[in-house]
Design a protein around this motif. Structure first.
Motif, mmCIF file in Angstrom:
data_model
loop_
_atom_site.group_PDB
_atom_site.id
_atom_site.type_symbol
_atom_site.label_atom_id
_atom_site.label_comp_id
_atom_site.label_asym_id
_atom_site.label_seq_id
_atom_site.Cartn_x
_atom_site.Cartn_y
_atom_site.Cartn_z
ATOM 1 N N VAL C 220 25.814 48.470 65.879
ATOM 2 C CA VAL C 220 25.472 48.696 64.406
ATOM 3 C C VAL C 220 25.711 47.255 63.460
ATOM 4 N N GLN C 224 22.146 44.675 61.481
ATOM 5 C CA GLN C 224 22.130 44.081 60.309
ATOM 6 C C GLN C 224 22.594 42.953 59.755
ATOM 7 N N PHE C 226 22.184 39.304 58.489
ATOM 8 C CA PHE C 226 21.520 38.521 57.890
ATOM 9 C C PHE C 226 21.925 37.442 57.544
ATOM 10 N N ASN C 227 23.711 37.052 57.722
ATOM 11 C CA ASN C 227 23.315 35.038 56.770
ATOM 12 C C ASN C 227 22.947 34.021 58.069
ATOM 13 N N ILE C 248 14.116 43.609 54.296
ATOM 14 C CA ILE C 248 14.772 44.405 52.700
ATOM 15 C C ILE C 248 15.335 43.597 51.862
ATOM 16 N N TYR C 249 15.710 42.500 51.940
ATOM 17 C CA TYR C 249 16.246 41.465 51.463
ATOM 18 C C TYR C 249 15.125 41.125 49.969
ATOM 19 N N SER C 265 14.589 50.315 54.527
ATOM 20 C CA SER C 265 16.122 49.977 54.714
ATOM 21 C C SER C 265 16.417 51.706 55.177
ATOM 22 N N LEU C 268 14.833 51.491 59.298
ATOM 23 C CA LEU C 268 16.177 50.699 59.437
ATOM 24 C C LEU C 268 17.589 51.812 60.012
ATOM 25 N N PHE C 269 17.764 52.397 58.734
ATOM 26 C CA PHE C 269 18.765 53.609 58.852
ATOM 27 C C PHE C 269 18.455 54.429 60.392
ATOM 28 N N ILE C 272 18.848 52.838 63.543
ATOM 29 C CA ILE C 272 20.692 52.644 63.795
ATOM 30 C C ILE C 272 20.962 53.996 64.180
#
Lengths: 293, 377, 300
Positions: C220, C224, C226-227, C248-249, C265, C268-269, C272
């Motif tokens: 999960v 996700q 990102f950073n 997505i961002y 998104s 992606l959901f 997952i």
């Protein structure tokens, strides 16, 4: 592992197995630990080097220590000093931690102890929120908070947490509460407590380690949070450290590594100090969900 | 009125499963009543209903002549001592004892005075500043009792308070509770699965089984005149021996029983039975004796096992032609007996018990007072 | 008291409100948005219903396909490696020796700090052309590598950042290892099982619940990420580290395509959801629970 004693007196070298075993383990751990932590040492050391030394030596202890990096980093390349960004960060993180703890404890108490209609389904929803990718919620939440007029405020960053939206924390506290003997709470009821008094006077103090763990995790995660402030905050004067740091590398990266490294060091210093002060709570917290459950 | 606790046809179901099946009971002021029964008999549930930790599905509960069926636990004038002590680990002994008074909002000086007084009674004064973690099992138990006493309740409730202690401490605490009850004279309801606790502490024992009362009576009443097979088996250690026999004749003061080893005549009044009925003959281990050589005996058999406990000896004797389990005989510690020995047994016939096919006591021993506490309520 | 449904419901009310307002509603809204051509700068009323057009567009969107491939690569590489490494270190640490607590702390630290911008910045410097690694290579006599400038090595750097944070999984494994009763190993010793056999026959089966927990959490989280890529590589070069959350961002907040971003998104959901569903479905075949869980505690 299980047992370290050797049972065979005939083979002389076997006597030394436990020692060899220990040496091997220490050796591996030291090498891996050193390699892993080296970037952190290098970051801290680099804060006190001049830029020339950063590029010319891989050692982490500064040969000619200087505070230039720290001083210039603190000033930042913006109109505000790093103090502003640190204060901004705490303006987000502290309310967030407080509302997270309060709401998580209250909701967890309901789940852990009460016969609620449809509890099974509610609990399943709670666990589903742990697995749900946050990016699915990102855009509608943004539009919603835009409608509320909350853009460029800190409210979107912690108001949702006042409603126990972090299923992981609620679950963690539920696990702790379920491990408490019910009789203790019944004794409190016999002593005249209503359920809210049972929660605040008995349950909460007894599960304080779990509450501390939740507070610490939320603190760390919120210190690290980048995407949410990135989306919601637009004025530099409101930036937390994470955004300020990103902005600084875009401006000064090419030349002044010592400033950036100093800023990074300052940025993680609160987390670092807290981690060493309270590492026991992290371990207890993270393992309670996985092992007990 | 002298009723302290009165239950009227109390029933309780969990998820459609009835665990208390209509219990009516009165506890007199100052009495120590023990609920005893096998696990799952509902004794703890019944106590929790009195405490108010659960509410009955139907029926009424009165405490000190007030209907408290649905009252909050703290408004019933009861205090409870829990099995696990349930002390508050984050509070000192003093705070544990004071907690209920503080919740009531009593002034501080009054709270302190009461705590000091209770601590004195229970010899807890030197421990007041400690936390429960730093106490021994017996000390924790005393704090739990102190927490109950300080509220000066009309009724004390004890939920298996000694079961977490080791054997020697349990004996000690039992004596202490008995002494405390004698001193305070408070009405108490005490739940245990340990019949020794029940026999030694109780003014009145309530034997529970599968959610209903089997018998209520003083310890010796239950022992001497069990109302049914369940109580007969449950009270007394080792268990009463039960032999299956047939009625061969019932007169005004005797019953003649047909056993595989011949006829036995037992003095007993009021037996109503038809010849040929199968009944259960109950003989306590101490009412069976090994007959001396040449002495007449009632039953014959051979020894299959001997357990020597030092002060006393238990012999397991397989009765000839009976076919069921061996009977247990209680003998003196020095009893001269060995395995496989053929023995004749004398029976104290006036102490024999008799139960019909439904397990209910048949008639009464000779000279018994009319049924006082016995029977269903 | 605890069977009072009304009072109980009051305690969970904050969650119900929060769930409806901040989870359920946005969740559904994002699906509705994914069926429109909504733009960030416009009023929502101006958006048109476009059916599944956004999803259809993905079929022809090379960037999306690249991003999807990169995301799968990232997850499939980091999750097994991270779990294996965490387990290995946990096994080494599960030993009664002085200083073990120190090592546990040291290894756990990166997973607490690793998600921060500060660490990502340091990572960028470590892998920079004149950064720490290339300097070390120079000392050892190797030539420098353009880590962040080449697609393969850029991906390597963000994979390594995730592996660096193996500590949280390790701590969970360690707690699981400590929960295995010692006498099982003693019995196996007496039965003559070798250490290796003991690991496969005792340790691993009894560790499966913990492994399952770690697996789910890692999957999960990895999906996700990102950073790291946003700050270290910005998704480049050539979109080689352009993970789906980045796309997505950027679709939403850089290109203002709220509809398309919402559709992404949801993809992606669904990915997952499929992974976790398969994991939960399969757990009865490989996860060994020593005892049934007591879910009814306190519930009467």
């Amino acid at each position: 592992m299980a047992s370290t004693t050797s049972h065979a007196p005939d083979a002389g070298w076997r006597k030394h197995l436990p020692v060899l075993n220990a040496l091997l383990r220490y050796g591996i751990l030291i090498i891996i630990g050193f390699l892993m932590l080296y970037p952190l040492f290098w970051m801290i050391g680099g804060s006190f080097k001049n830029n020339h030394e950063i590029f010319s030596s891989i050692g982490f202890i500064p040969k000619e220590p200087t505070l230039d990096g720290v001083i210039n980093g603190w000033k930042t390349s913006t109109e505000y000093t790093f103090a502003t960004y640190l204060i901004n960060t705490f303006k987000i993180v502290i309310p967030k931690v407080i509302v997270t703890v309060i709401s998580s404890v209250i909701v967890a108490y309901g789940f852990a102890r009460f016969a609620i209609p449809g509890r099974k389904y509610l609990f399943a929803l709670l666990m589903a929120t742990v697995l749900l990718p946050k990016s699915v919620l990102l855009i509608p939440q943004y539009l919603m908070f835009r409608e509320f007029g909350w853009l460029d405020t800190y409210l979107p960053l912690y108001i949702p947490q006042a409603f126990a939206v972090e299923g992981f924390f609620v679950f963690m506290i539920i696990q702790f509460m379920r491990s408490l003997p019910l009789e203790m709470e019944e004794a409190a009821v016999m002593d005249g407590c209503n359920s809210f008094q049972v929660l605040t006077l008995i349950v909460a103090p007894v599960i304080l380690p779990a509450i501390i763990a939740v507070a610490l995790f939320q603190f760390m995660w919120s210190m690290n949070d980048f995407l949410q402030p990135l989306i919601y905050l637009s004025s530099v004067e409101k930036y937390p450290v994470a955004l300020a740091l990103k902005m600084s590398i875009d401006v000064t990266e090419a030349t002044s590594w010592n400033e950036i490294l100093a800023m990074s060091t300052i940025a993680i210093a609160p987390s670092l100090i807290l981690f060493f002060a309270a590492q026991k709570y992290f371990v207890d917290g993270i393992t309670s969900g996985a092992v007990k459950g | 009125m002298t009723n302290s606790v009165k239950l009227t046809d109390v029933k309780k179901s969990f998820n459609g499963h009835e665990v208390i099946k209509g219990v009516s009971l009165e506890v007199k002021k100052g009495e120590l009543v023990v609920f005893v029964g096998p696990s799952g008999c509902g004794k703890s549930t019944l106590l929790r209903l009195i405490a108010g930790l659960d509410t009955p599905t139907s029926g009424e509960i009165h405490i000190s002549n007030k209907d408290v069926t649905y009252a909050h636990p703290s408004k019933r004038g009861v205090a409870m001592v829990f099995q696990s002590y349930a002390l508050y680990p984050h509070m000192t002994v003093a705070d544990n004892i004071a907690f209920a008074l503080k919740i009531q909002g009593l002034p501080r000086a009054e709270v302190d005075a009461k705590v000091a007084e209770v601590a004195e009674i229970l010899q807890l004064t030197p421990l007041l500043k400690r936390r429960p973690k730093a106490l021994s099992g017996g000390q924790r138990q005393r704090v739990a009792i102190g927490r109950a006493i300080v509220r000066q309740p009309d009724v004390f409730l004890f939920d298996e308070p000694l079961s977490n202690l080791d054997a020697s401490l349990r004996g000690q605490m039992r004596v202490e509770i008995a002494r405390l009850h004698a001193k305070l004279g408070a009405t108490s309801v005490y739940v245990t699965h340990d019949q020794v606790e029940a026999m030694t502490l109780a003014d009145k024992i309530v034997v529970l089984n599968a959610g209903h009362i089997e018998q209520v009576g003083s310890p010796m009443e239950l022992y001497r005149r069990p109302a049914n097979l369940f109580v007969a088996r449950f009270i007394g250690s080792p268990n009463m021996n039960i032999l299956s026999v047939k009625v061969a004749g019932a007169a005004a003061t005797t019953v003649t029983l047909e056993t595989p080893q011949g006829l036995l005549e037992i003095p007993r009044t009021g037996v109503v039975a038809t010849n040929g009925d199968t009944v259960s003959l109950g003989l306590r281990p101490e009412n069976l004796h090994v007959a001396a050589d040449g002495e007449a005996s009632h039953l014959k058999g051979h020894v299959v096992l001997i357990e020597r406990l030092g002060g006393e000896t238990f012999a397991y004797v397989a009765l000839k032609d009976f076919g069921n389990d061996p009977v247990i005989i209680k003998l003196s510690g020095e009893a001269d007996l060995h395995n496989h020995q053929e023995v004749g047994l004398r029976v104290d016939l006036d102490r024999a018990h008799l139960f019909d096919a439904q397990g209910l006591a048949l008639g009464q021993p000779l000279g018994a007072a009319p049924d006082v506490g016995a029977g269903h309520v | 008291m605890y069977n009072n449904k009304l009072i109980g419901s009051m305690y969970v009310t904050p969650f119900i409100i929060g769930f409806l307002l901040f989870t359920a509603f946005p969740f559904i809204a994002s699906f509705v948005l994914s069926l429109t051509d909504a733009r960030l700068q416009d009023q929502l009323g101006a958006a048109n219903f476009t059916g599944l057009a956004n999803y259809g567009e993905m079929a022809g969107d090379a960037t999306f396909q690249k991003s999807l491939g990169v995301t799968f690569f990232y997850v499939f590489v980091t999750v097994p490696l991270k779990l294996a490494f965490a387990l290995l270190i946990a096994v080494i640490l599960n030993f009664k020796l002085r200083g073990i607590g120190f090592f546990r702390t040291a290894f756990y630290l990166p997973s607490i700090l690793g998600g921060s911008v500060a660490i990502a910045v340091v990572w960028r410097f470590v892998f920079a052309g004149d950064g720490l690694i290339n300097q070390a290579f120079g000392v050892l006599g190797f030539g420098g590598i353009n880590w962040l400038g080449e697609p393969d090595t850029a991906m390597f750097s963000i994979v390594l950042l995730r592996l660096w944070q193996f500590g949280s999984a390790m701590v969970v494994f360690l707690a699981g290892l400590k929960a295995i009763p010692e006498d099982l190993y003693e019995a196996a010793d007496i039965d003559g099982a070798s250490r290796f056999k003991q690991f496969w026959m005792i340790t691993l089966p009894l560790l499966t619940p913990v492994l399952f927990f770690n697996f789910i959490m890692q999957i999960v989280q990895a999906f996700q990420e990102f950073n790291g890529p946003y700050i270290i590589t910005a998704g480049g070069p050539l979109k080689s580290s352009y993970l789906l959350p980045l796309m997505i961002y950027e679709e939403a907040f850089k290109y203002f395509n709220l509809g398309y971003s919402s559709a992404l998104s949801w993809v992606l959901f669904v990915i997952i959801a499929i992974f976790t569903a398969v994991a939960f479905w399969s757990q009865k075949h490989w996860v060994f629970y020593a005892q049934e869980r007591d879910d009814n505690k306190g519930g009467h």
